[in-house]
Design a protein around this motif. Structure first.
Motif, PDB file in Angstrom:
ATOM      1  N   HIS A 220       0.876  -1.201  -0.039  1.00 46.66           N
ATOM      2  CA  HIS A 220      -0.167  -0.131   0.006  1.00 46.66           C
ATOM      3  C   HIS A 220       0.917   1.278   0.081  1.00 46.66           C
ATOM      4  CE1 HIS A 220       0.583   1.035   4.153  1.00 46.66           C
ATOM      5  NE2 HIS A 220       0.844   0.053   4.428  1.00 46.66           N
ATOM      6  N   LEU A 221       2.159   1.003   0.229  1.00 46.25           N
ATOM      7  CA  LEU A 221       3.043   2.352   0.114  1.00 46.25           C
ATOM      8  C   LEU A 221       3.663   2.631  -1.304  1.00 46.25           C
ATOM      9  CD1 LEU A 221       5.259   1.290   3.136  1.00 46.25           C
ATOM     10  CD2 LEU A 221       3.452   2.967   3.144  1.00 46.25           C
ATOM     11  N   LEU A 248       0.952   3.124  -9.579  1.00 44.35           N
ATOM     12  CA  LEU A 248       0.247   3.892 -10.424  1.00 44.35           C
ATOM     13  C   LEU A 248      -1.408   3.231 -10.228  1.00 44.35           C
ATOM     14  CD1 LEU A 248      -0.083   6.408 -12.299  1.00 44.35           C
ATOM     15  CD2 LEU A 248       0.337   5.068 -14.446  1.00 44.35           C
ATOM     16  N   LYS A 249      -1.268   2.201 -10.146  1.00 46.55           N
ATOM     17  CA  LYS A 249      -2.464   1.269 -10.107  1.00 46.55           C
ATOM     18  C   LYS A 249      -3.130   1.669  -8.684  1.00 46.55           C
ATOM     19  CE  LYS A 249      -3.044  -2.835 -11.481  1.00 46.55           C
ATOM     20  NZ  LYS A 249      -2.776  -4.598 -11.341  1.00 46.55           N
ATOM     21  N   GLN A 253      -6.734   3.879  -8.135  1.00 51.18           N
ATOM     22  CA  GLN A 253      -7.860   2.849  -7.399  1.00 51.18           C
ATOM     23  C   GLN A 253      -8.107   3.361  -6.040  1.00 51.18           C
ATOM     24  OE1 GLN A 253      -6.516  -1.177  -7.931  1.00 51.18           O
ATOM     25  NE2 GLN A 253      -7.260  -1.169 -10.238  1.00 51.18           N
ATOM     26  N   ALA A 254      -6.923   3.532  -5.366  1.00 53.22           N
ATOM     27  CA  ALA A 254      -7.210   3.776  -3.724  1.00 53.22           C
ATOM     28  C   ALA A 254      -6.288   4.745  -3.393  1.00 53.22           C
ATOM     29  CB  ALA A 254      -7.236   2.713  -2.962  1.00 53.22           C
ATOM     30  N   THR A 270      -9.073  10.621 -12.322  1.00 55.21           N
ATOM     31  CA  THR A 270      -8.629   9.436 -12.342  1.00 55.21           C
ATOM     32  C   THR A 270      -9.074   8.903 -13.700  1.00 55.21           C
ATOM     33  OG1 THR A 270     -10.209   8.251 -11.009  1.00 55.21           O
ATOM     34  CG2 THR A 270      -7.931   8.813 -10.168  1.00 55.21           C
ATOM     35  N   PRO A 271      -8.637   7.982 -14.641  1.00 54.65           N
ATOM     36  CA  PRO A 271      -7.228   7.707 -14.372  1.00 54.65           C
ATOM     37  C   PRO A 271      -6.059   8.586 -14.648  1.00 54.65           C
ATOM     38  CG  PRO A 271      -7.811   6.789 -16.556  1.00 54.65           C
ATOM     39  CD  PRO A 271      -9.180   7.702 -15.945  1.00 54.65           C
ATOM     40  N   LEU A 272      -5.078   8.522 -13.884  1.00 52.11           N
ATOM     41  CA  LEU A 272      -4.078   9.490 -13.735  1.00 52.11           C
ATOM     42  C   LEU A 272      -2.737   8.713 -14.709  1.00 52.11           C
ATOM     43  CD1 LEU A 272      -3.631  10.671 -10.148  1.00 52.11           C
ATOM     44  CD2 LEU A 272      -4.916  11.848 -12.210  1.00 52.11           C
TER      45      LEU A 272
END
Length: 571
Positions: A220-221, A248-249, A253-254, A270-272
């Motif tokens: 998650h980092l 990037l995902k 997404q979160a 998004t999407p970026l």
């Protein structure tokens, strides 16, 4: 400014034919892949679908075992740990990453971002004093420290240990510390181009493995790592491609609350893409350290409530607005200084000094000057009685090597091939200017004074659409999977000849060009940013253009458009 368009004809061979057949792609897509070293189905699979399982074992990095043991001891013995990082994007994301991970295991944790104006770049004497005076026995320095030999030694004599996580080129003498840097001698780590935050992530990954925790505890980092990769302009191939792809995902997404707030304030949805990171997120994170304090950026990245993030985010966004105004004024002053110098055309470099210029924007100004004069540029200002500044370079000129050749005139410097920072005595500026010019001259030839646009393929509009009626054709859908783009995997630039304008071009904000182009009855929208120098060609009936492709989303609809890089009259 005129540009050279460089394009090497790609010779068709059995390898290319086999790749095209295996992947069922066009010849152009096959060429683009081989240009990136992707010459087989298996390599293509890894390229298009980067697998998190392919990350290297962090313990392959020299010093990793010692670093993990030292941190575990500090946690077990309730030692005070200081996370130290610079005020730029790579530094602040590194600090946020390490702090967020370690706070799961200890409360004896604090972070420190040096003040750009009082302390300058890297590990500072003030920072070392802070660690000593506040009973910190371990400092984890991120994105800095590899050249802080004297400062680290002073900390060591006061019972403060250092773990240095850096990616900058080491000097001959290394600090008396545990060092994690894939570029240090004797380090056999398979990938050498991690950013500072990437090295910090490998330390977190190693700690996570030693604690026998699932990878999700560090996965998650990756949004932080991805933003640092984009901002620091490191290679996006190899391990960085895996980190950037999955980061990037995560960002799409979160995203963490702090990033969400900045994106909302910037009006981005998004999407970026990496481009959005480089031109939207990175400048705002940097603005905190440029105008006020890098601590604000870390606070935002660690925010856990929307109320907190919105308060800090609005403040940082205002800093960015201020930064833009200051940057514009100084750039105009710098360009005026250059235009008044009759010998400017004879120089291989530009070195400017003004003691009133804002230290926080000199690097950006150097980049703006290069856009017009295309030569290695240093912008200097005064800070604490010294001349301090930033260096930016052009293609194939290694400014770090040039600074090494001028070391006798410099008090302190560090950086990469294309960017660096330095400090020197004000009275030595003239001598340094001469020495730096000579050092760059050795690397230069006449052709390098002209900016180059690397064209990867020459195509017709029909090659893009391949008779398809879809607004987003297969060619682009495959091309989009080449992302994330960046050094060693740049967004491909194409050349198309003999295109005509369908309508009268629109000039936006006196600088940007919006136009619809046609070739062989196939029309496509195009936009060129900062195209003032190309306006003179608009009276021509037929153009050659170079561009990259982008999906334009507007009011729920998508269409393909050209992002123009240059245009020239057809001849």
């Amino acid at each position: 400014m005129e540009n050279n368009w460089n394009y090497s004809e790609f010779e068709e061979n059995d390898q290319l034919i086999d790749l095209i057949e295996a992947l069922d792609v066009s010849k152009t897509i096959g060429e683009l892949l081989i240009n990136r070293g992707i010459d087989s189905f298996d390599k293509a699979k890894k390229f298009f679908r980067p697998d998190i399982e392919e990350l290297h074992n962090p313990f392959l990095m020299k010093g990793m075992d010692e670093a993990v043991i030292r941190i575990q001891d500090a946690i077990d013995n309730n030692e005070n740990i200081l996370i130290y990082g610079d005020y730029d994007v790579d530094g602040t994301t590194s600090v946020a990453l390490m702090f967020q991970y370690l706070r799961n295991f200890t409360k004896n944790l604090h972070y420190y971002i040096p003040d750009r104006y009082k302390e300058g770049y890297g590990v500072s004497n003030i920072g070392v004093d802070f660690a000593i005076d506040n009973n910190f026995s371990l400092v984890i320095a991120l994105d800095c420290g590899i050249k802080a030999v004297d400062k680290v030694e002073r900390a060591k004599t006061n019972d403060v240990d250092f773990i240095i996580c850096d990616h900058h080129t080491p000097g001959e003498i290394l600090p008396n510390a545990i060092i994690l840097n894939p570029k240090q001698k004797g380090c056999t780590y398979p990938f050498k181009e991690l950013c500072g935050c990437g090295v910090g992530f490998k330390l977190a990954q190693a700690l996570n493995d030693s604690f026998a925790l699932p990878f999700s505890e560090v996965e998650h980092l990756l949004d932080l790592v991805m933003v640092a990769i984009g901002a620091d302009m490191v290679s996006v191939m190899g391990e960085n491609r895996i980190l950037a792809y999955h980061g990037l995902k995560k960002l799409n997404q979160a995203p963490r609350i702090g990033f969400s707030v900045l994106l909302e304030l910037a009006g981005k949805q998004t999407p970026l893409t990496v481009t959005d990171v480089v031109f939207t997120l990175a400048p705002r994170i940097n603005a905190a350290g440029r105008i006020k304090s890098g601590n604000k950026a870390v606070e935002l990245l660690l925010a856990t409530t929307m109320m907190e993030a919105q308060s800090i985010g609005k403040e940082i966004n205002e800093y960015n607005t201020t930064r833009r105004l200051i940057e514009k004024d100084i750039t105009e002053e710098a360009l005026t200084m250059i235009s008044s110098n009759v010998d400017e055309d004879k120089q291989f470099t530009t070195v400017l000094y003004n003691d009133t210029w804002h230290k926080g924007v000199v690097g950006i100004v150097a980049s703006r000057v290069i856009e017009k004069y295309y030569k290695p540029t240093i912008i200097l200002t005064e800070s604490n009685g010294m001349a301090v500044g930033s260096v930016r370079s052009v293609e194939n000129i290694n400014v770090y090597e040039a600074l090494c050749a001028c070391e006798e005139h410099i008090e302190q410097f560090g950086g990469h091939m294309y960017a660096a920072g330095l400090t020197l005595r004000i009275e030595k500026i003239d001598d340094f200017r001469v020495a730096f010019n000579e050092a760059v001259k050795i690397q230069s030839d006449a052709k390098r004074k002209i900016p180059k646009i690397a064209v990867e393929a020459e195509i017709d509009f029909r090659d893009i659409f391949l008779e398809e009626q879809n607004s987003i054709p297969k060619f682009y859908r495959i091309l989009k999977q080449f992302a994330p783009f960046g050094p060693d995997n740049m967004n491909p630039i194409f050349r198309t000849n003999m295109v005509r304008p369908v309508n009268s071009p629109k000039i936006l904000k006196e600088a940007h060009l919006k136009i619809k182009l046609v070739q062989d009855d196939i029309e496509i929208d195009a936009i060129g940013f900062n195209f003032q120098d190309q306006f003179k060609y608009l009276d021509n009936k037929v153009f050659n253009v170079v561009y990259h492709l982008e999906e334009n989303r507007w009011k729920g609809k998508s269409n393909l458009q050209l992002i123009l890089k240059d245009l020239k009259p057809y001849s």
